[in-house]
Scaffold this motif. Structure first.
Motif, PDB file in Angstrom:
ATOM      1  N   ALA B  35       0.095  -5.483  -5.009  1.00  0.00           N
ATOM      2  CA  ALA B  35       1.495  -5.257  -4.633  1.00  0.00           C
ATOM      3  C   ALA B  35       2.267  -6.564  -4.662  1.00  0.00           C
ATOM      4  CB  ALA B  35       1.563  -4.614  -3.259  1.00  0.00           C
ATOM      5  N   ARG B  47       4.220  -2.733   4.907  1.00  0.00           N
ATOM      6  CA  ARG B  47       3.205  -2.030   4.157  1.00  0.00           C
ATOM      7  C   ARG B  47       3.839  -0.955   3.263  1.00  0.00           C
ATOM      8  NH1 ARG B  47      -1.674  -2.208   3.307  1.00  0.00           N
ATOM      9  NH2 ARG B  47      -2.802  -0.307   2.794  1.00  0.00           N
ATOM     10  N   VAL B  51       3.461  -0.298  -0.755  1.00  0.00           N
ATOM     11  CA  VAL B  51       3.031   0.966  -1.356  1.00  0.00           C
ATOM     12  C   VAL B  51       4.069   1.440  -2.367  1.00  0.00           C
ATOM     13  CG1 VAL B  51       2.550   3.391  -0.878  1.00  0.00           C
ATOM     14  CG2 VAL B  51       1.615   1.619   0.614  1.00  0.00           C
ATOM     15  N   HIS B  55       3.628   2.016  -6.327  1.00  0.00           N
ATOM     16  CA  HIS B  55       3.923   3.311  -6.935  1.00  0.00           C
ATOM     17  C   HIS B  55       4.899   3.145  -8.095  1.00  0.00           C
ATOM     18  CE1 HIS B  55       4.191   7.635  -7.117  1.00  0.00           C
ATOM     19  NE2 HIS B  55       5.503   7.518  -7.217  1.00  0.00           N
ATOM     20  N   ASP B  60      -0.829   2.827  -8.519  1.00  0.00           N
ATOM     21  CA  ASP B  60      -1.571   3.635  -7.558  1.00  0.00           C
ATOM     22  C   ASP B  60      -2.250   4.819  -8.224  1.00  0.00           C
ATOM     23  OD1 ASP B  60       0.803   4.766  -8.223  1.00  0.00           O
ATOM     24  OD2 ASP B  60       1.359   5.413  -6.201  1.00  0.00           O
TER      25      ASP B  60
END
Lengths: 341, 365
Positions: B35, B47, B51, B55, B60
């Protein structure tokens, strides 16, 4: 080479090979040299550490001058180190200091040799065991086994080993650096040895495959089969002993290749971690300005000591040369065309 | 013959797919915070943001899907996509290709030019002083570490002949890096000024010593093999027949023995294509040539990109080198199959079979 030991029973065969090998003057000299190098690295180094009173990792500020230039060969240095208790008098540097840190170059070469030889041993053992197993199975059973092993061999052979070893070593093997087998090896040695080993099996595999294919046709195999021996038993008890000679010859070749590869990895900064001596890292320390980004080496105060380039290259050269000559002598001794020696 | 060529190339494609898949998988296993590679991380980065960034970059998804996507991009757009640490693997690789290609092809040529005559000389006078000194040279040459040999030759050529220390001069354009580059430094392109060099002459002058080092990596081994092969061939009956017919020694050696004895060397060159890249890594490192090997060392060492292992760059490099190796070895295999039908059958046995419909259309062609 294919007909190697088929002319004599294995037991008397080895005595004959040894008798012939002793007549190979160059091979014998190389064997003696190799033994001396191995003994020097594994037994001489601890002995010398006791005798001289300093280890390969002890820093001596008195072994470098004001410009951090290390002392030359055959020097006596005041026995005051940075990381060990000071002792009275002087201590002796046979090959001089190793660089700005002032460590004993001779002890570092011996200690580094231990590391390089350990890696070579692990990698060669893995390469030979895997190679003989796969090669014998492929040559014996043929068909699908042969095709699968053949493809695998070509896949590994066709691609740059150095690149693959670096890739695996940098990514997966890093996690296994801590494996030392109860402190038997330095950290990272097992991981590097195994990584090189899994890419060193294809030469033995090809040779063993060809040999097994020709051995399969001999009468003694048929005789064994008639007595009701299973295929695997014939392979293990009757074919494998015939492979021993050529495999040893190839093992010397693999070992010298591994030593060269390990040194190259260290020079490219992918070897065992910095600070641990190995022949490659000693070389790269001496040639730091070219190969590893070392800003120190471009400054005018730090003048390189040409001796430091000589020692590791010479040791490396002699070791590989001895291995190659032992292999050559053994090949000659195993050659049935040379008659009873 | 055409069927053989198609099958040989197909199995090469399979090899590349297999190799890139393994590389992709391995490189994906590197423990690093992906990331923070695709976005700029600070202390306050949550966080959820990480994520979301993963994505957005499609990282992911399952590895297999990512790999398929990567392959599809190569097929559809002829592009490796964006890199993680470098801006574009495409341009990095494109600028590295000429140096490696000229090094490997020129080096291989020089290897053959040295190994074949030397091996022939040794084989024609077995156990003579010439033979012994050539064999000694070959043992010593095998034992010297390529890095040591390279640096010694480089220093020697520099001081004795004033050869350039390093750098690559393009064959055609006038563009050259102004200073020797350390791994990780961007290689400046299209430099104008007194440092600029290029053109065939300067290209060859800059490549001469690297070619020699590259060749000396292979010559000791090839010399021995050619010597053994030629000595075996010279003992064959057809050589005796040629002599009995009254053919001159030169004709016997060149037309009869050498041609048959050295022919089987081509498949060996094919198998050594991978080793050639290893040698190229050595030579490019010593001479600071901005080639694929240099790029691979930089890309795989991570530390030159702030600890980032650039997965797209690594996989793309392996892909490019794979294509290079497969083309080299396929060319050698096809050439030797064309020369010798027995080789064609032996090689073909190990290749993947063509599907029926393809086999028929190829046979018709």
């Amino acid at each position: 080479m294919a007909e190697v030991a088929t002319f004599s029973a294995p037991s008397s065969g080895w005595a004959l090979v040894w008798r012939r090998f002793r007549q190979e003057r160059l091979g014998m000299a190389a064997l003696v040299g190799l033994t001396l190098i191995v003994l020097g690295c594994f037994m001489g180094e601890p002995l010398l550490v006791r005798l001289l009173g300093h280890g390969p990792d002890t820093f001596f500020p008195s072994a470098v001058d004001i410009n951090l230039r290390p002392v030359g060969p055959w020097s006596h240095v005041r026995n005051e180190s940075l990381n060990a208790a000071a002792q009275p008098g002087t201590t002796f540097f046979l090959l001089g200091g190793d660089g700005p840190l002032g460590r004993d170059e001779f002890l570092r070469i011996l200690a580094g040799g231990r590391l390089s030889l350990e890696i070579a041993f692990i990698a060669t053992a893995i390469g030979v065991v895997v190679g003989v197993t796969l090669g014998a199975l492929a040559g014996w059973f043929g068909g699908l086994v042969d095709a699968v092993v053949g493809r695998m061999t070509e896949l590994v052979m066709a691609f740059p080993i150095l690149l693959l070893v670096i890739a695996i070593g940098q990514t997966i093997a890093v996690r296994f650096d801590a494996i030392t087998i109860h402190g038997l090896f330095e950290p990272g040695v097992v991981a590097l040895g195994v990584t090189i080993g899994i890419f060193s099996w294809f030469y033995p595999a090809r040779v063993v495959r060809a040999l097994t294919q020709s051995l399969r046709e001999y009468e003694f195999v048929e005789a064994a089969r008639m007595t009701g021996a299973s295929e695997l038993r014939i392979l293990r008890k009757h074919v494998l002993p015939h492979l021993a000679g050529p495999v040893i010859v190839w093992a010397t070749l693999v070992a010298s290749g591994v030593i060269i590869l390990e040194a190259a990895l260290s020079i490219l900064n992918f070897g065992v971690k910095l600070g641990t001596a190995s022949w490659g890292s000693l070389l790269s320390d001496a040639w730091g300005s070219l190969l590893v980004f070392n800003p120190m080496s471009n400054s005018p105060q730090y003048s390189r000591n040409n001796w430091l380039m000589l020692w590791p290259s010479l040791t490396l050269f002699l070791t590989v040369l001895c291995l190659a000559l032992v292999g050559d002598g053994l090949r000659n001794a195993l050659d049935p065309r040379r008659g009873e020696g | 013959m055409l069927a053989f060529v198609v099958r040989r190339l197909l199995s090469g494609v399979l090899l590349i797919v297999l190799l890139t898949f393994v590389t992709f998988f391995v490189a994906n296993e590197i423990p690093q915070n992906k990331a923070c590679i695709v976005m700029h991380c600070t202390q306050q980065t949550t966080r959820a943001e990480m994520v979301a960034a993963l994505h957005k970059a499609g990282l992911d998804r399952p590895v297999l899907v990512q790999y398929g996507d990567y392959l599809w991009r190569i097929v559809r757009h002829q592009s490796f996509g964006p890199g993680w640490a470098v801006l574009s693997p495409d341009s990095e690789i494109r600028s590295a290709l000429p140096a490696t290609a000229s090094l490997v092809l020129g080096g291989m040529l020089l290897t053959m030019l040295l190994a074949v005559p030397l091996g022939a000389i040794a084989a024609l006078r077995p156990r003579s002083p010439v033979d012994h000194s050539l064999l000694t040279f070959s043992v010593v040459g095998l034992a010297v570490h390529p890095f040591v040999l390279g640096i010694l030759l480089q220093q020697f050529a520099m001081h004795a002949f004033g050869a350039p220390r390093s750098l690559y001069c393009p064959l055609t354009t006038h563009a050259v890096p102004a200073t020797p580059t350390f791994p990780g430094q961007p290689i400046p392109l299209n430099v104008k000024g007194p440092d600029a060099c290029g053109g065939p002459l300067q290209w060859a002058a800059h490549m001469a010593v690297p070619w020699l080092v590259f060749a000396l990596f292979f010559v000791p081994l090839y010399l021995r093999m050619i010597r053994t092969r030629l000595m075996d061939t010279l003992g064959e009956r057809y050589v005796m027949t040629a002599r009995a017919k009254g053919a001159g020694e030169r004709r016997v050696v060149l037309r009869h023995a050498l041609r048959n004895g050295v022919g089987p060397l081509l498949p060996m060159v094919a198998l050594d294509a991978g080793t050639a890249i290893t040698a190229a890594i050595y030579v490019e490192t010593i001479f600071a040539l901005p080639g694929l090997g240099h790029l691979a060392v930089v890309g795989l060492s991570g530390e030159f990109f702030d600890g980032v292992y650039d997965l797209p760059l690594i996989t793309s490099l392996v892909f490019t080198i794979g294509v290079f190796v497969v083309l080299l070895s396929a060319a050698a295999d096809i050439a030797s199959a064309w020369l010798d039908p027995r080789v064609r059958e032996r090689t073909a046995r190990g290749l993947i079979p063509l599907p029926g419909f393809l086999r028929r259309s190829v046979a018709r062609a």
